[in-house]
Design a protein around this motif. Structure first.
Motif, PDB file in Angstrom:
ATOM      1  N   PHE A  77      19.597   3.257   5.317  1.00  0.00           N
ATOM      2  CA  PHE A  77      18.199   2.992   4.943  1.00  0.00           C
ATOM      3  C   PHE A  77      17.496   4.146   4.238  1.00  0.00           C
ATOM      4  CE2 PHE A  77      18.800   0.473   8.963  1.00  0.00           C
ATOM      5  CZ  PHE A  77      18.856  -0.772   8.344  1.00  0.00           C
ATOM      6  N   LYS A  78      18.157   5.265   4.060  1.00  0.00           N
ATOM      7  CA  LYS A  78      17.568   6.458   3.433  1.00  0.00           C
ATOM      8  C   LYS A  78      16.440   7.070   4.259  1.00  0.00           C
ATOM      9  CE  LYS A  78      18.827   5.293  -1.324  1.00  0.00           C
ATOM     10  NZ  LYS A  78      20.133   4.954  -0.915  1.00  0.00           N
ATOM     11  N   GLY A  79      16.409   6.752   5.555  1.00  0.00           N
ATOM     12  CA  GLY A  79      15.397   7.291   6.446  1.00  0.00           C
ATOM     13  C   GLY A  79      15.867   7.238   7.881  1.00  0.00           C
TER      14      GLY A  79
ATOM     15  N   ARG B 101      10.994   5.911  -4.991  1.00  0.00           N
ATOM     16  CA  ARG B 101      11.197   4.452  -5.072  1.00  0.00           C
ATOM     17  C   ARG B 101      12.462   4.047  -4.303  1.00  0.00           C
ATOM     18  NH1 ARG B 101       8.474  -0.238  -5.936  1.00  0.00           N
ATOM     19  NH2 ARG B 101      10.117  -1.685  -5.447  1.00  0.00           N
ATOM     20  N   GLN B 102      13.514   4.842  -4.431  1.00  0.00           N
ATOM     21  CA  GLN B 102      14.748   4.564  -3.694  1.00  0.00           C
ATOM     22  C   GLN B 102      14.497   4.631  -2.184  1.00  0.00           C
ATOM     23  OE1 GLN B 102      18.326   6.667  -5.034  1.00  0.00           O
ATOM     24  NE2 GLN B 102      17.311   6.979  -6.999  1.00  0.00           N
ATOM     25  N   LEU B 103      13.746   5.627  -1.753  1.00  0.00           N
ATOM     26  CA  LEU B 103      13.400   5.731  -0.337  1.00  0.00           C
ATOM     27  C   LEU B 103      12.596   4.513   0.106  1.00  0.00           C
ATOM     28  CD1 LEU B 103      12.455   9.527  -0.054  1.00  0.00           C
ATOM     29  CD2 LEU B 103      14.622   8.434   0.569  1.00  0.00           C
ATOM     30  N   PHE B 104      11.642   4.111  -0.719  1.00  0.00           N
ATOM     31  CA  PHE B 104      10.826   2.941  -0.400  1.00  0.00           C
ATOM     32  C   PHE B 104      11.692   1.687  -0.268  1.00  0.00           C
ATOM     33  CE2 PHE B 104       8.407  -0.792  -1.786  1.00  0.00           C
ATOM     34  CZ  PHE B 104       7.436  -0.817  -0.801  1.00  0.00           C
TER      35      PHE B 104
ATOM     36  N   ASP C 276       0.832  -1.203   0.000  1.00  0.00           N
ATOM     37  CA  ASP C 276       0.000   0.000   0.000  1.00  0.00           C
ATOM     38  C   ASP C 276       0.867   1.255   0.000  1.00  0.00           C
ATOM     39  OD1 ASP C 276      -2.381  -1.509   0.149  1.00  0.00           O
ATOM     40  OD2 ASP C 276      -2.343  -1.482   2.354  1.00  0.00           O
ATOM     41  N   VAL C 277       1.937   1.238   0.803  1.00  0.00           N
ATOM     42  CA  VAL C 277       2.864   2.378   0.844  1.00  0.00           C
ATOM     43  C   VAL C 277       3.508   2.566  -0.525  1.00  0.00           C
ATOM     44  CG1 VAL C 277       5.035   3.234   1.834  1.00  0.00           C
ATOM     45  CG2 VAL C 277       3.297   2.194   3.322  1.00  0.00           C
ATOM     46  N   GLU C 278       3.903   1.481  -1.139  1.00  0.00           N
ATOM     47  CA  GLU C 278       4.524   1.542  -2.466  1.00  0.00           C
ATOM     48  C   GLU C 278       3.566   2.184  -3.477  1.00  0.00           C
ATOM     49  OE1 GLU C 278       6.878  -1.448  -5.490  1.00  0.00           O
ATOM     50  OE2 GLU C 278       5.289  -2.297  -4.247  1.00  0.00           O
TER      51      GLU C 278
END
Length: 166
Positions: free
Chosen positions: A120-122, A51-54, A39-41
């Motif tokens: 993790f980009k986050g 997309r990279q963050l995901f 759902d987040v995607e």
């Protein structure tokens, strides 16, 4: 002979973003909205950067699940209408987590959480950890817009049952 059939289909969807007077981007409506990584995607991995963050979020979620974490809460400009968020913010439920299996990067808050962002980009915080700036647990702090102070929503992701992590 009479046959009775019924079908119960439960659909969990992240709600559409709403305008919040004074906020520069649309946000989730107030509340904690359950959703899967899929759902987040669908809702937020809408361009190559997002997309990279995901992908970083999925990696982190998998590592948290392996350590026994059952729930992640997703926040930050990633779950807004901002076209190019810098990163995402998340907090994770510490109940049931085996500290021996937890990647130490999840507890490294040095240099503005630089190691977390590089890995993790986050950014990640235990959900019950108190945000010193406001005196609230991160899971509660995340539910307020930083520009206006008004309530907004976050996404909760159940790691134990998420199909992407299976």
């Amino acid at each position: 002979m009479t046959n009775s059939f019924y079908n119960i289909i439960v659909v969990i969807m992240i709600p559409p973003l709403i305008s919040l007077s004074g906020s520069p981007w649309t946000v989730l409506p107030p509340g904690i909205h359950p959703g899967s990584l899929e759902d987040v995607e669908t809702a937020f991995a809408t361009n190559s950067w997002r997309r990279q963050l995901f992908d970083g979020l999925v990696d982190a979620a998998g590592q948290l699940r392996s350590a026994g974490c059952g729930q992640v809460y997703l926040d930050g400009s990633y779950v807004t209408g901002k076209p190019r968020p810098n990163d995402y913010d998340a907090c994770w439920e510490p109940a049931g987590v085996d500290g021996q299996k937890l990647n130490p990067v999840f507890l490294n808050f040095n240099n503005g959480r630089a190691q977390q962002k590089a890995t993790f980009k986050g950014e990640f915080f235990p959900s019950s950890m108190i945000c010193a700036d406001v005196g609230r647990a991160f899971v509660d702090f995340f539910q307020f817009d930083r520009f206006t102070g008004k309530e907004k929503g976050i996404v909760s992701i159940s790691l134990a049952t998420d199909p992407i992590l299976s």
